[in-house]
Design a protein around this motif. Structure first.
Motif, PDB file in Angstrom:
ATOM      1  N   ARG A  48     120.331  54.884  99.750  1.00 22.69           N
ATOM      2  CA  ARG A  48     121.389  55.606 100.439  1.00 22.69           C
ATOM      3  C   ARG A  48     122.667  54.804 100.300  1.00 22.69           C
ATOM      4  O   ARG A  48     122.744  53.657 100.729  1.00 22.69           O
ATOM      5  CB  ARG A  48     121.048  55.789 101.919  1.00 22.69           C
ATOM      6  CG  ARG A  48     122.081  56.606 102.701  1.00 22.69           C
ATOM      7  CD  ARG A  48     122.087  58.063 102.267  1.00 22.69           C
ATOM      8  NE  ARG A  48     120.826  58.713 102.637  1.00 22.69           N
ATOM      9  CZ  ARG A  48     120.528  59.956 102.276  1.00 22.69           C
ATOM     10  NH1 ARG A  48     121.377  60.659 101.519  1.00 22.69           N
ATOM     11  NH2 ARG A  48     119.367  60.491 102.625  1.00 22.69           N
ATOM     12  N   ARG A  53     125.795  59.493  99.958  1.00 26.00           N
ATOM     13  CA  ARG A  53     125.047  60.077  98.845  1.00 26.00           C
ATOM     14  C   ARG A  53     123.711  59.373  98.658  1.00 26.00           C
ATOM     15  O   ARG A  53     123.552  58.202  98.993  1.00 26.00           O
ATOM     16  CB  ARG A  53     125.853  59.987  97.551  1.00 26.00           C
ATOM     17  CG  ARG A  53     127.088  60.850  97.502  1.00 26.00           C
ATOM     18  CD  ARG A  53     127.837  60.642  96.185  1.00 26.00           C
ATOM     19  NE  ARG A  53     128.291  59.261  96.043  1.00 26.00           N
ATOM     20  CZ  ARG A  53     128.729  58.720  94.909  1.00 26.00           C
ATOM     21  NH1 ARG A  53     128.738  59.470  93.798  1.00 26.00           N
ATOM     22  NH2 ARG A  53     129.125  57.471  94.866  1.00 26.00           N
ATOM     23  N   LEU A  71     122.144  63.790  93.370  1.00 22.88           N
ATOM     24  CA  LEU A  71     121.762  65.154  93.697  1.00 22.88           C
ATOM     25  C   LEU A  71     122.624  66.193  92.996  1.00 22.88           C
ATOM     26  O   LEU A  71     122.181  67.325  92.782  1.00 22.88           O
ATOM     27  CB  LEU A  71     121.825  65.361  95.218  1.00 22.88           C
ATOM     28  CG  LEU A  71     120.688  64.729  96.019  1.00 22.88           C
ATOM     29  CD1 LEU A  71     121.053  64.675  97.494  1.00 22.88           C
ATOM     30  CD2 LEU A  71     119.393  65.500  95.829  1.00 22.88           C
ATOM     31  N   THR A 174     114.810  62.231  99.968  1.00 23.64           N
ATOM     32  CA  THR A 174     116.092  61.900 100.608  1.00 23.64           C
ATOM     33  C   THR A 174     116.706  63.117 101.275  1.00 23.64           C
ATOM     34  O   THR A 174     117.592  62.981 102.127  1.00 23.64           O
ATOM     35  CB  THR A 174     117.101  61.338  99.592  1.00 23.64           C
ATOM     36  OG1 THR A 174     117.535  62.375  98.688  1.00 23.64           O
ATOM     37  CG2 THR A 174     116.511  60.183  98.801  1.00 23.64           C
ATOM     38  N   GLU A 175     116.237  64.316 100.899  1.00 21.25           N
ATOM     39  CA  GLU A 175     116.710  65.560 101.488  1.00 21.25           C
ATOM     40  C   GLU A 175     115.650  66.232 102.359  1.00 21.25           C
ATOM     41  O   GLU A 175     115.714  67.432 102.615  1.00 21.25           O
ATOM     42  CB  GLU A 175     117.144  66.517 100.374  1.00 21.25           C
ATOM     43  CG  GLU A 175     118.377  66.060  99.635  1.00 21.25           C
ATOM     44  CD  GLU A 175     119.612  66.124 100.529  1.00 21.25           C
ATOM     45  OE1 GLU A 175     119.903  67.210 101.066  1.00 21.25           O
ATOM     46  OE2 GLU A 175     120.275  65.076 100.692  1.00 21.25           O
ATOM     47  N   ARG A 430     120.073  71.161  93.885  1.00 18.40           N
ATOM     48  CA  ARG A 430     120.308  71.732  95.215  1.00 18.40           C
ATOM     49  C   ARG A 430     119.620  73.090  95.354  1.00 18.40           C
ATOM     50  O   ARG A 430     119.070  73.421  96.409  1.00 18.40           O
ATOM     51  CB  ARG A 430     121.815  71.840  95.460  1.00 18.40           C
ATOM     52  CG  ARG A 430     122.200  72.293  96.856  1.00 18.40           C
ATOM     53  CD  ARG A 430     123.674  71.971  97.137  1.00 18.40           C
ATOM     54  NE  ARG A 430     124.541  72.506  96.109  1.00 18.40           N
ATOM     55  CZ  ARG A 430     125.022  73.756  96.133  1.00 18.40           C
ATOM     56  NH1 ARG A 430     124.696  74.576  97.108  1.00 18.40           N
ATOM     57  NH2 ARG A 430     125.842  74.184  95.182  1.00 18.40           N
ATOM     58  N   LEU A 433     115.897  72.556  95.997  1.00 13.98           N
ATOM     59  CA  LEU A 433     115.648  72.089  97.353  1.00 13.98           C
ATOM     60  C   LEU A 433     115.798  73.206  98.376  1.00 13.98           C
ATOM     61  O   LEU A 433     114.996  73.318  99.309  1.00 13.98           O
ATOM     62  CB  LEU A 433     116.590  70.925  97.681  1.00 13.98           C
ATOM     63  CG  LEU A 433     116.305  69.620  96.921  1.00 13.98           C
ATOM     64  CD1 LEU A 433     117.459  68.646  97.101  1.00 13.98           C
ATOM     65  CD2 LEU A 433     115.003  68.992  97.382  1.00 13.98           C
ATOM     66  N   LYS A 437     112.764  74.471 100.835  1.00 14.64           N
ATOM     67  CA  LYS A 437     112.908  74.374 102.291  1.00 14.64           C
ATOM     68  C   LYS A 437     112.819  75.730 102.983  1.00 14.64           C
ATOM     69  O   LYS A 437     112.174  75.877 104.024  1.00 14.64           O
ATOM     70  CB  LYS A 437     114.253  73.730 102.643  1.00 14.64           C
ATOM     71  CG  LYS A 437     114.382  72.266 102.266  1.00 14.64           C
ATOM     72  CD  LYS A 437     115.802  71.792 102.573  1.00 14.64           C
ATOM     73  CE  LYS A 437     116.015  70.339 102.182  1.00 14.64           C
ATOM     74  NZ  LYS A 437     117.407  69.891 102.440  1.00 14.64           N
TER      75      LYS A 437
END
Length: 456
Positions: A48, A53, A71, A174-175, A430, A433, A437
């Motif tokens: 991180r 980011r 990302l 990380t997300e 993105r 992800l 999700k």
């Protein structure tokens, strides 16, 4: 970047070879890593940065090099040059000016002037039974006790270890997304023989998802598959056999059979050479039908059809423009030469697999992400098929990144006209992800992506 058919790629290479005899702030930088030739693998993981980011450092096939990823899709290779780490743009050899300093193993980093601290995840290594084989796997979850969505990575045609080399296990957590990676049969720490039998591979993928559920227990929320390239055939097939799968993502795959890859590559070859008229393409289809028969039968059939095509067309100017995955090579070599190479490679490719019956009936929601300028797996026909399926009410959302090549990679052309891949397309990670999700694409725009079919 992976080819769908490494057997044919290796065959092609062998035959043609034979035929042709801002500097970082050093005041706050961690102590530098070892110099030229040092093994950098202990730095693999997620960091991180101080601007918020997330950065992933992943292994590649060179222990003295790493690949960094953000990302947003930017990426570069890190390697030691004259005692210093140098980052090169994407998959090119051109320095990109990004400055990276690595500390001792387990310490932080400095990435382009931003300090980064290593993130800790909850990681469980495991072995489990596939379809008659023992498979090595790994579940990586964000640290804590919260329930999280999990994606099971389904391989393309690559013959290397997914556990060792898949970057998603570092970047996705990380997300807030867990990742289950495993070594396909015959690779890495898994037993068995490497194969391109989609039925066996889909059975293994089903076992992998069930193992992820077992290992993750109460922490597993939504769970499904992400398959790239050849995984576009395997992941939906696996979902059709695995009721626990709640979603499927496919990147740069085909909604057509294996033979379509070479056939559509030949069309691109001819168009690029100025032979894209309909009569020529019909003639070329005679050739690709013959070469496809030869490839799919391991050289047992198709030679009469090839001889007929040669007699009619080999003197025509378009003939020399044919390359494809294997058509150009087969068209210009003898049966004995081809047979000698076929004998070296037996990967049990599912040549006769038709993905459409599964796609027409699968109730599991799917997201297909295609490259509009993909020259390895040309997507024109796949776009048409997925659009029709979406409009017919199947739970398929399809999108295209218009300028992206295989891997959803952006590229530049060098002086020789060869593609130099510079980054993953903005928005691609993105998009994956968001679908994992929530099962929706509610973050438009995703770079240059355009939706073909399905609800936004």
């Amino acid at each position: 970047m992976n080819l769908f058919l490494p057997r044919i790629a290796a065959l092609t290479a062998a035959l043609f070879a034979a035929a042709a005899v801002q500097a970082a702030d050093t005041r706050s930088a961690p102590k530098a890593a070892a110099g030229k030739g040092a093994d950098l693998s202990c730095h693999v993981g997620a960091y991180r940065l101080d601007d918020g980011r997330a950065l992933a450092l992943g292994r590649i096939d060179d222990p003295a090099a790493l690949r960094w990823r953000l990302l947003d899709g930017r990426t570069g290779k890190l390697a030691n040059k004259d005692g210093a780490l140098v980052s090169t743009l994407g998959w090119s050899d051109r320095a990109d000016g990004v400055k990276v300093q690595l500390g001792q193993c387990g310490e932080g980093i400095v990435f382009d002037g931003h300090r980064g601290e290593r993130l800790k995840f909850d990681i469980v290594d495991t072995t489990f039974e596939g379809a008659g084989v023992k498979l090595r796997g790994r579940l990586v979850l964000p640290a804590g006790q919260d329930k999280v969505p999990v994606v099971v990575m389904v391989h393309g045609s690559e013959n290397y270890s997914g556990v060792d080399l898949y970057y998603q296990q570092h970047l996705f957590p990380t997300e807030g997304v867990g990742v289950f990676v495993y070594d396909k049969r015959g690779t890495g720490g898994s037993s068995g023989k490497y194969t391109q039998n989609f039925h066996e591979l889909s059975d293994d993928a089903g076992a992998a998802l069930r193992e992820a559920l077992r290992v993750g227990g109460a922490r597993v929320g939504r769970i499904g598959y992400l398959g790239g390239s050849q995984g576009g055939w395997v992941a939906p097939l696996a979902a059709s056999k695995t009721p626990q799968a709640q979603f499927v993502e496919v990147g740069f795959g085909l909604a057509d059979g294996v033979l379509a890859e070479d056939r559509d590559q030949v069309v691109l070859d001819l168009r690029a050479a100025g032979f894209g008229d309909a009569p020529t393409l019909r003639k070329a289809r005679e050739l690709t039908d013959a070469t496809g028969l030869i490839a799919s039968t391991n050289g047992k059939r198709g030679w009469k059809e090839l001889d007929a095509a040669r007699a009619k067309y080999s003197k025509q100017p378009w003939w020399k423009a044919v390359k494809g995955e294997y058509s150009g090579m087969i068209a210009n070599h003898t049966p004995a030469e081809i047979a000698a190479e076929f004998a070296k490679y037996d990967f049990e490719v599912s040549w006769d697999y038709d993905p459409m019956p599964v796609l027409r009936t699968l109730k599991t929601p799917q997201l297909w992400m295609l490259g509009g300028d993909d020259i390895e797996a040309p997507s024109e026909e796949t776009q048409k098929r997925l659009t029709a399926l979406g409009r017919a009410g199947r739970p398929i959302t399809s999108v295209v990144f218009p300028q992206a090549d295989h891997g959803i990679l952006e590229f530049e052309k060098d002086a020789k006209g060869e593609r130099q891949h510079t980054r993953t397309a903005e928005g691609y990670v993105r998009m994956q992800l968001d679908w994992i999700k929530r099962g929706t694409l509610d973050g438009w725009p995703y770079g240059t992506a355009k939706q073909l079919a399905g609800p936004k």
